[in-house]
Design a protein around this motif. Structure first.
Motif, PDB file in Angstrom:
ATOM      1  N   ALA A 246      33.188  28.769  41.554  1.00 51.32           N
ATOM      2  CA  ALA A 246      34.296  28.016  40.958  1.00 51.32           C
ATOM      3  C   ALA A 246      33.802  27.080  39.859  1.00 51.32           C
ATOM      4  N   LYS A 247      34.616  26.933  38.825  1.00 53.12           N
ATOM      5  CA  LYS A 247      34.303  26.038  37.715  1.00 53.12           C
ATOM      6  C   LYS A 247      35.357  24.939  37.641  1.00 53.12           C
ATOM      7  N   LEU A 248      34.905  23.705  37.404  1.00 48.42           N
ATOM      8  CA  LEU A 248      35.846  22.608  37.219  1.00 48.42           C
ATOM      9  C   LEU A 248      36.407  22.689  35.800  1.00 48.42           C
ATOM     10  N   VAL A 249      37.735  22.748  35.675  1.00 44.66           N
ATOM     11  CA  VAL A 249      38.386  22.861  34.372  1.00 44.66           C
ATOM     12  C   VAL A 249      39.388  21.735  34.207  1.00 44.66           C
ATOM     13  N   LYS A 250      39.675  21.418  32.969  1.00 50.85           N
ATOM     14  CA  LYS A 250      40.648  20.378  32.668  1.00 50.85           C
ATOM     15  C   LYS A 250      42.028  20.998  32.624  1.00 50.85           C
ATOM     16  N   LEU A 251      42.914  20.546  33.518  1.00 55.93           N
ATOM     17  CA  LEU A 251      44.261  21.108  33.648  1.00 55.93           C
ATOM     18  C   LEU A 251      45.332  20.218  33.031  1.00 55.93           C
ATOM     19  N   GLY A 252      44.929  19.048  32.551  1.00 56.98           N
ATOM     20  CA  GLY A 252      45.854  18.109  31.940  1.00 56.98           C
ATOM     21  C   GLY A 252      45.070  16.973  31.320  1.00 56.98           C
ATOM     22  N   ARG A 253      45.796  16.017  30.777  1.00 58.06           N
ATOM     23  CA  ARG A 253      45.145  14.908  30.063  1.00 58.06           C
ATOM     24  C   ARG A 253      44.050  14.262  30.905  1.00 58.06           C
ATOM     25  N   GLU A 254      44.348  13.995  32.173  1.00 61.31           N
ATOM     26  CA  GLU A 254      43.316  13.474  33.086  1.00 61.31           C
ATOM     27  C   GLU A 254      43.447  14.169  34.446  1.00 61.31           C
ATOM     28  N   TYR A 255      43.624  15.472  34.385  1.00 60.50           N
ATOM     29  CA  TYR A 255      43.856  16.250  35.598  1.00 60.50           C
ATOM     30  C   TYR A 255      42.871  17.412  35.624  1.00 60.50           C
ATOM     31  N   TYR A 256      42.118  17.514  36.714  1.00 56.04           N
ATOM     32  CA  TYR A 256      41.048  18.504  36.814  1.00 56.04           C
ATOM     33  C   TYR A 256      41.194  19.315  38.111  1.00 56.04           C
ATOM     34  N   GLY A 257      40.697  20.533  38.064  1.00 58.03           N
ATOM     35  CA  GLY A 257      40.724  21.370  39.252  1.00 58.03           C
ATOM     36  C   GLY A 257      39.687  22.475  39.181  1.00 58.03           C
ATOM     37  N   TRP A 258      39.478  23.124  40.323  1.00 55.51           N
ATOM     38  CA  TRP A 258      38.488  24.200  40.433  1.00 55.51           C
ATOM     39  C   TRP A 258      39.176  25.542  40.207  1.00 55.51           C
ATOM     40  N   MET A 259      38.634  26.327  39.285  1.00 50.12           N
ATOM     41  CA  MET A 259      39.183  27.644  38.948  1.00 50.12           C
ATOM     42  C   MET A 259      38.254  28.737  39.452  1.00 50.12           C
ATOM     43  N   PHE A 260      38.824  29.726  40.139  1.00 46.45           N
ATOM     44  CA  PHE A 260      38.040  30.889  40.575  1.00 46.45           C
ATOM     45  C   PHE A 260      38.992  32.033  40.880  1.00 46.45           C
ATOM     46  N   VAL A 261      38.432  33.180  41.146  1.00 49.12           N
ATOM     47  CA  VAL A 261      39.202  34.377  41.494  1.00 49.12           C
ATOM     48  C   VAL A 261      38.916  34.729  42.937  1.00 49.12           C
ATOM     49  N   SER A 262      39.956  34.995  43.707  1.00 45.61           N
ATOM     50  CA  SER A 262      39.786  35.415  45.088  1.00 45.61           C
ATOM     51  C   SER A 262      40.499  36.739  45.281  1.00 45.61           C
ATOM     52  N   GLY A 263      40.088  37.454  46.291  1.00 46.25           N
ATOM     53  CA  GLY A 263      40.738  38.726  46.562  1.00 46.25           C
ATOM     54  C   GLY A 263      39.916  39.559  47.513  1.00 46.25           C
ATOM     55  N   GLY A 264      40.367  40.751  47.784  1.00 44.57           N
ATOM     56  CA  GLY A 264      39.643  41.610  48.700  1.00 44.57           C
ATOM     57  C   GLY A 264      40.193  43.014  48.686  1.00 44.57           C
ATOM     58  N   VAL A 265      39.564  43.859  49.467  1.00 45.09           N
ATOM     59  CA  VAL A 265      39.956  45.256  49.570  1.00 45.09           C
ATOM     60  C   VAL A 265      40.423  45.531  50.985  1.00 45.09           C
ATOM     61  N   TRP A 266      41.647  45.971  51.130  1.00 43.43           N
ATOM     62  CA  TRP A 266      42.220  46.311  52.426  1.00 43.43           C
ATOM     63  C   TRP A 266      42.615  47.772  52.409  1.00 43.43           C
ATOM     64  N   GLN A 267      41.939  48.573  53.229  1.00 40.61           N
ATOM     65  CA  GLN A 267      42.215  50.009  53.320  1.00 40.61           C
ATOM     66  C   GLN A 267      42.214  50.649  51.937  1.00 40.61           C
ATOM     67  N   GLY A 268      41.240  50.266  51.139  1.00 38.23           N
ATOM     68  CA  GLY A 268      41.088  50.857  49.818  1.00 38.23           C
ATOM     69  C   GLY A 268      41.946  50.261  48.736  1.00 38.23           C
ATOM     70  N   ILE A 269      42.787  49.280  49.069  1.00 41.63           N
ATOM     71  CA  ILE A 269      43.680  48.656  48.088  1.00 41.63           C
ATOM     72  C   ILE A 269      43.170  47.254  47.776  1.00 41.63           C
ATOM     73  N   ALA A 270      42.897  46.988  46.505  1.00 45.57           N
ATOM     74  CA  ALA A 270      42.401  45.680  46.080  1.00 45.57           C
ATOM     75  C   ALA A 270      43.566  44.731  45.826  1.00 45.57           C
ATOM     76  N   SER A 271      43.438  43.501  46.321  1.00 47.30           N
ATOM     77  CA  SER A 271      44.431  42.455  46.084  1.00 47.30           C
ATOM     78  C   SER A 271      43.680  41.208  45.653  1.00 47.30           C
ATOM     79  N   LEU A 272      43.835  40.830  44.386  1.00 46.31           N
ATOM     80  CA  LEU A 272      43.068  39.729  43.800  1.00 46.31           C
ATOM     81  C   LEU A 272      44.013  38.666  43.247  1.00 46.31           C
ATOM     82  N   SER A 273      43.574  37.406  43.314  1.00 46.54           N
ATOM     83  CA  SER A 273      44.415  36.294  42.867  1.00 46.54           C
ATOM     84  C   SER A 273      43.603  35.290  42.065  1.00 46.54           C
ATOM     85  N   HIS A 274      44.273  34.619  41.142  1.00 47.61           N
ATOM     86  CA  HIS A 274      43.688  33.469  40.448  1.00 47.61           C
ATOM     87  C   HIS A 274      43.972  32.218  41.282  1.00 47.61           C
TER      88      HIS A 274
END
Length: 347
Positions: A246-274
């Motif tokens: 995860a990377k800390l990113v600036k989400l607003g004038r003084e607002y910060y958060g961690w950005m990363f991608v999550s997801g997985g493979v279930w029975q051969g089907i990938a489901s990924l999220s920001h």
């Protein structure tokens, strides 16, 4: 059959390997416990196993270790790489006899963590010892007096669906930020998913990983005050939250958060999220309801970038680009919904 390859291996084959390896890992876990309790009575073959029940898993789907967030990566293969990483993460199953044990990279990670402390603290003229003490103190306050010096992490247990899940939480990325209210320290923790020689830290495909997120403010006496904290955000599968990059990113004038991608493979089907994990009042929440790859559309990918063109906004919008096979793309500007405290695609 897909004609996309990763390191010379078809992506469909990697997904199939992921599914098979996850089943093998479940079997290895049960055999490990059987051998410990009863001895090698089954000739090494072990007992057949049923899948573990699923703990508190957020929708959509589980997550997996992901590469560092780089929206500029190859447009045809970014989400495929993440899905393949899920499969490869499952290949670390350990037999109960303990003849082979994965080599931990934790010493290397600790050294990198210390170097980051020194560099960040010097740049902000704060003692590295001060920052390290703040992080260790916060970890002990949140996870208790349970530091395991051998593993370099804090033991932590969760109860879900009538089952107990054991984790060992380690501090990860941190960053010092200058604001109008003074200096802030942001850091997050995640459970170690690379411990292979202890059965309680071996996880099945449905088992989520855990992320802790924390924000502290430096007061006039050079002490840190906790302003927001959540110690057990659940993401992922195979005991891996997918948030370690995860990377800390600036989400607003003084607002910060961690950005990363999550997801997985279930029975051969990938489901990924920001994911965008940021403070809300005194807690951290996931601001994003934006997918990266959906179960219903395995060939398209959604990418996001922060639009900070209006630097004085409290919450920046995000630009979502849907990339289709062949390179066609569609861009959508998504404003922050202050009522729901979320970013979500229009219906």
């Amino acid at each position: 059959m897909s004609d996309i390859h990763l390191n010379g291996v078809p992506i469909d084959e990697l997904i199939a390997r992921a599914r098979d390896a996850a089943l093998d890992r479940d079997l290895a876990n049960i055999n490990c416990c059987t051998c410990r309790e009863l001895g090698p009575l089954l000739g090494g073959g072990g007992l057949p196993t049923a899948p573990k029940s699923q703990p508190k898993i957020r929708q959509p789907g589980p997550t997996a270790p992901s590469p560092a967030y780089t929206p500029q990566e190859n447009e045809a293969m970014n989400f495929r790489k993440v899905a393949a990483t899920v499969g490869l993460a499952a290949l670390g199953a350990v037999a109960c006899q303990g003849e082979t044990t994965a080599t931990s990279k934790e010493p290397e990670a600790r050294e990198q963590f210390t170097k980051q402390l020194v560099a960040e603290s010097r740049s902000k003229q704060i003692s590295p010892t001060n920052v390290e003490q703040a992080i260790r103190s916060t970890m002990s306050e949140q996870y208790g007096d349970s530091f395991d010096s051998g593993l370099g992490c804090w033991r932590y247990a969760l109860e879900a669906n009538g089952e107990r899940y054991e984790y060992c939480m380690a501090p990860r990325g941190h960053q010092l930020v200058e604001t109008s209210q003074g200096q802030m320290l942001y850091f997050f923790a995640s459970n170690r998913s690379d411990i292979k020689d202890d059965p309680k830290y071996l996880y099945s495909l449905p088992d989520s990983g855990v992320m802790g997120a924390f924000a502290l403010r430096l007061n006039s006496s050079s002490a840190w005050t906790l302003t927001a904290a959540t110690k057990d955000l659940d993401f992922g599968s195979i005991g891996n939250c997918g948030c370690e990059s995860a990377k800390l990113v600036k989400l607003g004038r003084e607002y910060y958060g961690w950005m990363f991608v999550s997801g997985g493979v279930w029975q051969g089907i990938a489901s990924l999220s920001h994911n965008l994990v940021a403070p809300h009042r005194k807690e951290f929440v996931d601001l994003s309801e934006i997918p990266m790859q959906t179960e219903s559309d395995q060939d398209s990918e959604y990418r996001i970038e922060i639009d900070d063109s209006s630097v004085d906004e409290d919450h920046y919008p995000v630009i979502v680009t849907k990339v289709r096979p062949g390179g066609d793309s569609e861009r959508t500007k998504v404003a922050f919904d202050r009522t729901r405290w979320r970013y979500s695609l229009p219906k």
